[in-house]
Motif scaffolding. Structure first.
Motif, short mmCIF file in Angstrom:
data_model
loop_
_atom_site.label_atom_id
_atom_site.label_comp_id
_atom_site.label_asym_id
_atom_site.label_seq_id
_atom_site.Cartn_x
_atom_site.Cartn_y
_atom_site.Cartn_z
N LYS A 93 53.50 27.17 54.50
CA LYS A 93 52.87 27.01 55.82
C LYS A 93 51.41 27.46 55.81
CE LYS A 93 57.14 27.34 58.51
NZ LYS A 93 57.91 28.11 59.52
N GLU A 94 51.11 28.52 55.04
CA GLU A 94 49.74 29.04 55.02
C GLU A 94 48.88 28.42 53.94
OE1 GLU A 94 49.34 33.25 55.07
OE2 GLU A 94 50.82 33.54 56.67
N GLY A 95 49.52 27.80 52.94
CA GLY A 95 48.75 27.23 51.84
C GLY A 95 48.29 28.31 50.87
N ILE A 96 47.39 27.94 49.98
CA ILE A 96 46.93 28.89 48.95
C ILE A 96 45.98 29.91 49.55
CG2 ILE A 96 45.63 29.13 46.80
CD1 ILE A 96 46.69 26.43 45.94
N ASN A 97 46.28 31.15 49.29
CA ASN A 97 45.49 32.28 49.76
C ASN A 97 44.72 32.85 48.56
OD1 ASN A 97 45.37 35.39 50.01
ND2 ASN A 97 45.85 34.78 52.12
N PRO A 98 43.55 33.46 48.76
CA PRO A 98 42.82 34.04 47.62
C PRO A 98 43.67 35.01 46.80
CG PRO A 98 41.40 33.99 49.54
CD PRO A 98 42.74 33.52 50.01
N LEU A 99 44.56 35.76 47.47
CA LEU A 99 45.44 36.67 46.72
C LEU A 99 46.39 35.90 45.83
CD1 LEU A 99 46.62 39.69 48.93
CD2 LEU A 99 45.57 39.75 46.68
N ASP A 100 46.85 34.73 46.30
CA ASP A 100 47.71 33.89 45.47
C ASP A 100 46.98 33.51 44.18
OD1 ASP A 100 49.75 33.83 47.40
OD2 ASP A 100 48.86 32.08 48.39
N SER A 101 45.72 33.13 44.32
CA SER A 101 44.93 32.72 43.14
C SER A 101 44.76 33.88 42.17
CB SER A 101 43.57 32.19 43.58
OG SER A 101 43.73 31.07 44.45
N ASP A 102 44.53 35.09 42.72
CA ASP A 102 44.37 36.26 41.86
C ASP A 102 45.65 36.56 41.08
OD1 ASP A 102 41.81 36.53 42.78
OD2 ASP A 102 42.27 38.09 44.24
N ILE A 103 46.80 36.48 41.78
CA ILE A 103 48.08 36.74 41.12
C ILE A 103 48.33 35.67 40.05
CG2 ILE A 103 50.59 36.82 41.47
CD1 ILE A 103 49.99 37.92 44.30
N ALA A 104 48.01 34.41 40.38
CA ALA A 104 48.22 33.32 39.43
C ALA A 104 47.42 33.55 38.15
CB ALA A 104 47.85 31.99 40.06
N LYS A 105 46.20 34.10 38.27
CA LYS A 105 45.38 34.39 37.08
C LYS A 105 46.10 35.37 36.16
CE LYS A 105 40.75 33.76 38.99
NZ LYS A 105 39.54 34.50 39.46
N LEU A 106 46.65 36.43 36.76
CA LEU A 106 47.38 37.43 35.97
C LEU A 106 48.60 36.80 35.29
CD1 LEU A 106 47.37 40.47 38.44
CD2 LEU A 106 45.98 40.21 36.39
N LEU A 107 49.30 35.96 36.04
CA LEU A 107 50.51 35.35 35.50
C LEU A 107 50.21 34.36 34.38
CD1 LEU A 107 52.53 34.80 38.82
CD2 LEU A 107 52.82 36.62 37.13
#
Length: 436
Positions: A93-107
């Protein structure tokens, strides 16, 4: 060892809802132990015959909004270190959040298997709105609704494929495993070091020095065990660092993978609520138990001090108080080897098998003399046959006409009769009533 899945993601994306669905769907046992979890953030589940542990890291984001980013980063790094696979939850519902992108980098930098669960896809028409999450660069995405369960089967089908078949790769894994567990700084590492005759584990006065569970073979004086030293279980509210949380998970797993738990208590503080929680965790996992009251040399004593202490301990752990208790001093090397002898005896009792004929010859006359109270609608309960099940710990099946009507007090009565005639000291007994 169990496989472990960690659920990660920023706050309020539905991590805990997904966690609850995973552990409750298969009616898995969840241990809610004081000091082990802040919420229900550790549980067991299974899918397609694979059992696995599930961690909801969401319970360990704390502090103000300013600290969220740092806390989540630590969380994800520990999850990467600890888990076999990671479910990364994002919000459709909210779409991609900057925190999502940061977590994805780590993963992306990790070598772990990542499964991106796009949550809150509550209706089929929402499925087409999630394509933007492919830009996170984590491979396949899975539209799910943690609330109603849609899509969770698909993600679990793919997830369990990465689990290896359970293979005993260590020639020593079939040895009895004796786990030393307890609150921090009760002397777990010290007693293991004394038994092994060296300073294999770092011992300091700082609570929580032992971060990991350490397995060491002990082969002396007629004993051949794997000794397990674990991180201490802390009181609620004292798990300040995420690393302590993961140390606690290792402790729980050490209990799960042991045969006998040596539960250590500090004689100076006496038996506390946390000690009882650890005791019950071992009991619920059907492990043999030896209670060790350490630092007994530091307690001022009178004539009946030890008897009074032991009586208080047995009152606190009731109704399962048929447990050996030994008073030790690791520093003075008092009764250290007695601890090992008791653990060995408890292991032998835990693996004891009673022939069906002997069980029936003993218990059927007792049951006839003291039958169970009447069941529902005034019907008589008739127990016809008893057998010990072929399990790793003592479990007994009583076949009767009304298994659901046998009450808890009568179950305890039967357990006490078994204990009176067969020595199961230190070993939990499970009794089941089944339709004849």
């Amino acid at each position: 060892m169990n496989n472990t899945i960690a659920i990660v993601g920023r706050p309020n994306v539905g991590k805990s809802t997904l966690f609850n669905r995973l552990i409750e769907r298969k009616e898995a046992i969840v241990e809610s132990v004081s000091g082990v979890t802040r919420d229900r953030i550790y549980g067991k589940s299974d899918w397609n015959g694979y059992e696995f542990s599930v961690i909801d890291t969401g319970g360990y984001v704390h502090g103000s909004e300013d600290t969220f980013e740092g806390e989540i980063r630590k969380q994800v790094l520990f999850a990467i270190d600890e888990a076999d696979a990671i479910i990364f939850v994002v919000d459709a519902k909210e779409g991609i959040n900057p925190l999502d992108s940061d977590i994805a980098k780590l993963l992306r930098r990790s070598k772990k298997d990542i499964f991106t669960a796009v949550n809150k896809v509550d209706t089929p028409d929402k499925t087409n709105e999630i394509s933007e999450f492919y830009s996170l660069g984590l491979g396949d995405i899975y539209p799910i609704s943690a609330v109603n369960g849609s899509g969770t089967g698909e993600i679990l089908d793919d997830l369990v494929k990465i689990f290896p078949e359970k293979v005993l790769i260590d020639e020593e894994t079939d040895l009895p495993r004796i786990a030393f567990v307890g609150r921090p700084n009760v002397g777990k590492s010290s007693i293991v070091n004394t038994l092994l005759g060296d300073q294999r584990n770092i011992v300091t006065d700082i609570a929580g020095t032992t971060r990991d569970s350490i397995y060491t073979r002990y082969n002396a004086f007629g004993h051949d065990f794997m000794l397990v030293d674990t991180a201490g279980l802390r009181k609620k509210g004292k798990v300040y660092e995420n690393i302590e949380f993961y140390s606690t998970l290792r402790t729980i797993r050490a209990i799960e993978n042991s045969d006998v738990c040596v539960v250590m208590i500090d004689a100076q503080t006496g038996i506390e609520k946390q000690d009882i929680s650890i005791f019950h965790l071992a009991q619920k996992n059907n492990k043999g138990i030896v209670l060790v009251v350490n630092k007994w040399d530091l307690v001022s004593k009178e004539t009946n001090t030890q008897l009074a202490f032991e009586r208080k301990v047995r009152e606190k752990i009731a109704p399962f108080n048929d447990v050996p208790i030994v008073f030790t001093s690791v520093t003075e090397k008092q009764r250290i080897f007695k601890t090992l002898e008791l653990a060995s005896e408890v292991y032998q009792k835990r693996t004891k098998k009673i022939p069906t004929s002997k069980l029936n010859d003993l218990l059927l006359p007792i049951i006839e003399k003291t039958p169970p109270p009447m069941g529902s609608r005034g019907r008589y309960i008739k127990i016809k046959y008893i057998t010990q099940l072929k399990t790793n710990s003592p479990m007994f099946a009583f076949f009767c006409n009304l298994p659901d009507d046998v009450n808890e007090s009568y179950r305890r009565f039967l357990e006490n009769k078994i204990r009176e005639h067969y020595d199961f000291k230190g070993v939990p007994i499970q009794i089941y009533f089944r339709q004849k």
